[in-house]
Design a protein around this motif. Structure first.
Motif, mmCIF file in Angstrom:
data_model
loop_
_atom_site.group_PDB
_atom_site.id
_atom_site.type_symbol
_atom_site.label_atom_id
_atom_site.label_comp_id
_atom_site.label_asym_id
_atom_site.label_seq_id
_atom_site.Cartn_x
_atom_site.Cartn_y
_atom_site.Cartn_z
ATOM 1 N N PHE A 1 3.414 58.145 72.369
ATOM 2 C CA PHE A 1 2.972 56.771 72.144
ATOM 3 C C PHE A 1 1.771 56.468 73.031
ATOM 4 O O PHE A 1 1.662 56.970 74.147
ATOM 5 C CB PHE A 1 4.101 55.795 72.459
ATOM 6 C CG PHE A 1 5.193 55.788 71.434
ATOM 7 C CD1 PHE A 1 4.983 55.224 70.190
ATOM 8 C CD2 PHE A 1 6.435 56.350 71.715
ATOM 9 C CE1 PHE A 1 5.986 55.215 69.232
ATOM 10 C CE2 PHE A 1 7.447 56.348 70.766
ATOM 11 C CZ PHE A 1 7.224 55.778 69.520
ATOM 12 N N SER A 2 0.860 55.635 72.499
ATOM 13 C CA SER A 2 -0.362 55.359 73.239
ATOM 14 C C SER A 2 -0.736 53.888 73.073
ATOM 15 O O SER A 2 0.138 53.040 72.935
ATOM 16 C CB SER A 2 -1.482 56.293 72.770
ATOM 17 O OG SER A 2 -2.513 56.358 73.717
ATOM 18 N N ARG A 3 -2.016 53.603 73.068
ATOM 19 C CA ARG A 3 -2.498 52.212 73.063
ATOM 20 C C ARG A 3 -3.245 51.933 71.765
ATOM 21 O O ARG A 3 -4.279 52.562 71.480
ATOM 22 C CB ARG A 3 -3.431 51.991 74.254
ATOM 23 C CG ARG A 3 -3.955 50.567 74.389
ATOM 24 C CD ARG A 3 -4.791 50.448 75.653
ATOM 25 N NE ARG A 3 -5.446 49.164 75.785
ATOM 26 C CZ ARG A 3 -4.878 48.065 76.261
ATOM 27 N NH1 ARG A 3 -3.612 48.109 76.641
ATOM 28 N NH2 ARG A 3 -5.561 46.940 76.379
ATOM 29 N N PRO A 4 -2.751 51.001 70.940
ATOM 30 C CA PRO A 4 -3.461 50.652 69.712
ATOM 31 C C PRO A 4 -4.910 50.270 69.992
ATOM 32 O O PRO A 4 -5.213 49.578 70.972
ATOM 33 C CB PRO A 4 -2.664 49.462 69.163
ATOM 34 C CG PRO A 4 -1.289 49.661 69.708
ATOM 35 C CD PRO A 4 -1.492 50.244 71.078
ATOM 36 N N VAL A 5 -5.792 50.707 69.123
ATOM 37 C CA VAL A 5 -7.225 50.527 69.353
ATOM 38 C C VAL A 5 -7.667 49.097 69.065
ATOM 39 O O VAL A 5 -8.418 48.502 69.835
ATOM 40 C CB VAL A 5 -8.023 51.523 68.487
ATOM 41 C CG1 VAL A 5 -9.515 51.287 68.658
ATOM 42 C CG2 VAL A 5 -7.665 52.964 68.852
ATOM 43 N N MET A 6 -7.194 48.533 67.961
ATOM 44 C CA MET A 6 -7.629 47.199 67.562
ATOM 45 C C MET A 6 -6.807 46.130 68.280
ATOM 46 O O MET A 6 -5.579 46.214 68.342
ATOM 47 C CB MET A 6 -7.473 47.032 66.050
ATOM 48 C CG MET A 6 -8.287 48.033 65.250
ATOM 49 S SD MET A 6 -10.069 47.880 65.573
ATOM 50 C CE MET A 6 -10.380 46.254 64.876
ATOM 51 N N PRO A 7 -7.461 45.093 68.823
ATOM 52 C CA PRO A 7 -6.726 44.049 69.552
ATOM 53 C C PRO A 7 -5.620 43.387 68.734
ATOM 54 O O PRO A 7 -4.528 43.128 69.248
ATOM 55 C CB PRO A 7 -7.828 43.049 69.915
ATOM 56 C CG PRO A 7 -9.075 43.871 69.989
ATOM 57 C CD PRO A 7 -8.932 44.900 68.908
ATOM 58 N N GLY B 1 -3.546 53.812 63.973
ATOM 59 C CA GLY B 1 -4.337 52.882 64.761
ATOM 60 C C GLY B 1 -4.209 53.036 66.258
ATOM 61 O O GLY B 1 -4.567 52.125 67.014
ATOM 62 N N GLY B 2 -3.708 54.178 66.705
ATOM 63 C CA GLY B 2 -3.564 54.402 68.139
ATOM 64 C C GLY B 2 -2.180 54.076 68.669
ATOM 65 O O GLY B 2 -1.950 54.176 69.880
ATOM 66 N N ILE B 3 -1.253 53.698 67.799
ATOM 67 C CA ILE B 3 0.126 53.493 68.243
ATOM 68 C C ILE B 3 0.663 54.785 68.847
ATOM 69 O O ILE B 3 1.383 54.778 69.846
ATOM 70 C CB ILE B 3 1.014 53.004 67.090
ATOM 71 C CG1 ILE B 3 0.633 51.566 66.735
ATOM 72 C CG2 ILE B 3 2.489 53.094 67.448
ATOM 73 C CD1 ILE B 3 1.375 51.018 65.523
ATOM 74 N N VAL B 4 0.306 55.896 68.225
ATOM 75 C CA VAL B 4 0.587 57.198 68.822
ATOM 76 C C VAL B 4 -0.703 58.009 68.821
ATOM 77 O O VAL B 4 -1.658 57.690 68.107
ATOM 78 C CB VAL B 4 1.695 57.967 68.062
ATOM 79 C CG1 VAL B 4 3.007 57.210 68.078
ATOM 80 C CG2 VAL B 4 1.259 58.264 66.633
ATOM 81 N N ALA B 5 -0.730 59.054 69.619
ATOM 82 C CA ALA B 5 -1.889 59.937 69.680
ATOM 83 C C ALA B 5 -1.427 61.365 69.890
ATOM 84 O O ALA B 5 -0.388 61.622 70.519
ATOM 85 C CB ALA B 5 -2.832 59.526 70.815
ATOM 86 N N ILE B 6 -2.187 62.275 69.326
ATOM 87 C CA ILE B 6 -1.963 63.704 69.528
ATOM 88 C C ILE B 6 -3.038 64.213 70.480
ATOM 89 O O ILE B 6 -4.236 64.069 70.213
ATOM 90 C CB ILE B 6 -2.044 64.494 68.213
ATOM 91 C CG1 ILE B 6 -0.998 63.992 67.214
ATOM 92 C CG2 ILE B 6 -1.856 65.986 68.470
ATOM 93 C CD1 ILE B 6 -1.197 64.543 65.812
#
Length: 265
Positions: free
Chosen positions: A185-191, A255-260
């Motif tokens: 899990f990561s940081r969504p890109v769009m506010p 949308g950046g909720i997760v990232a590889i």
């Protein structure tokens, strides 16, 4: 052939990887870990039976797509793969199906109940002769230097007690040229998506997860908090570089909720 759930001890690597066909049970302490790890293990033990169901409900089924995309970064030529924080074995199963019949996968996790669920899934899938489950601490893997062609990890690194140590350990057990594939899990890109995801994670997700599992440990409150506290895409990439990985790249999903993240030794 039945899979065996093993506990890691000094010298177990040869017994596991060189004689997978024998499936000999090995028991010994897996290490004490840090206070955070102990608390996390208690929480995950309480929901092991419901973990897969809640993954599907809480991600709207997207976790399957995320995992398939992550496994696509494992090279087809890989023969020995370590899945760190294997949980109930989803990534290990996907890796086994992707690679040739002579490939062997070591599925390692500190949590015994979660691995127990994974063992049953591997047995039902007919892949117990190619995937071996071991109970092990991600920061203290019992394997020689350069033992694996690839290491995968899915939704694990934010739960370890010492991220830097775990990344260094993964780097150690990879062969030169081997790759780490990390799904987290990561940081969504769009506010707007970030705000919506925060509302869902801290309000709806804990309610659904707790209702389905009957959990009383607070694990579904811990999960969104652990995501917020974990490094974002660039932060994790930097931590991987500090651990010695090169050619570090990442790909955002949903949308950046997760990232590889992928890095080479």
């Amino acid at each position: 052939m039945q899979a065996r759930l093993l506990c890691v001890f000094s010298g177990c690597y040869d017994a596991v990887m060189a004689t997978l066909e024998q499936q000999t049970p090995i028991t010994a302490p897996a290490g004490t870990g840090l206070q955070k790890e102990q608390a996390v293990q208690r929480m995950f033990s309480s929901i092991a039976r419901y973990y897969d169901l809640n993954n599907s409900l809480l991600s709207f089924g997207l976790h399957r797509q995320w995992k398939r995309q992550a496994v696509g970064f494992v090279l087809l030529t890989s023969k020995r793969v370590l899945d760190v924080g294997a949980g109930t074995g989803d990534l290990a199963l996907l890796v086994a199906r992707r690679l040739a019949q002579d490939a062997r996968i070591l599925a390692a996790d500190l949590n015994h109940p979660m691995l127990g669920v994974g063992v049953n899934k591997m047995r039902r899938a007919g892949l117990a002769d190619r995937i071996h489950c071991v109970q092990a601490n991600a920061g203290e893997m019992c394997a020689p230097d350069g033992a694996f062609d690839a290491v995968t990890t899915g939704f694990c690194l934010r739960n370890v007690g010492d991220l830097a140590k775990t990344l260094r350990e993964i780097h150690r057990v990879l062969r030169p040229g081997g790759r780490l594939v990390c799904l987290e899990f990561s940081r969504p890109v769009m506010p707007w998506l970030r705000h919506l995801y925060d509302w869902y994670s801290f309000s709806l997700l804990p309610w659904i997860g707790t209702k389905v599992s009957g959990d009383t440990t607070g694990v579904y409150q811990y999960l969104p908090a652990s995501i917020r506290a974990f490094p974002d895409q660039e932060g994790l990439a930097q931590e991987m570089r500090k651990a010695g990985f090169g050619c570090v790249e990442y790909r955002n999903l949903t949308g950046g909720i997760v990232a590889i993240h992928v890095g080479l030794k």
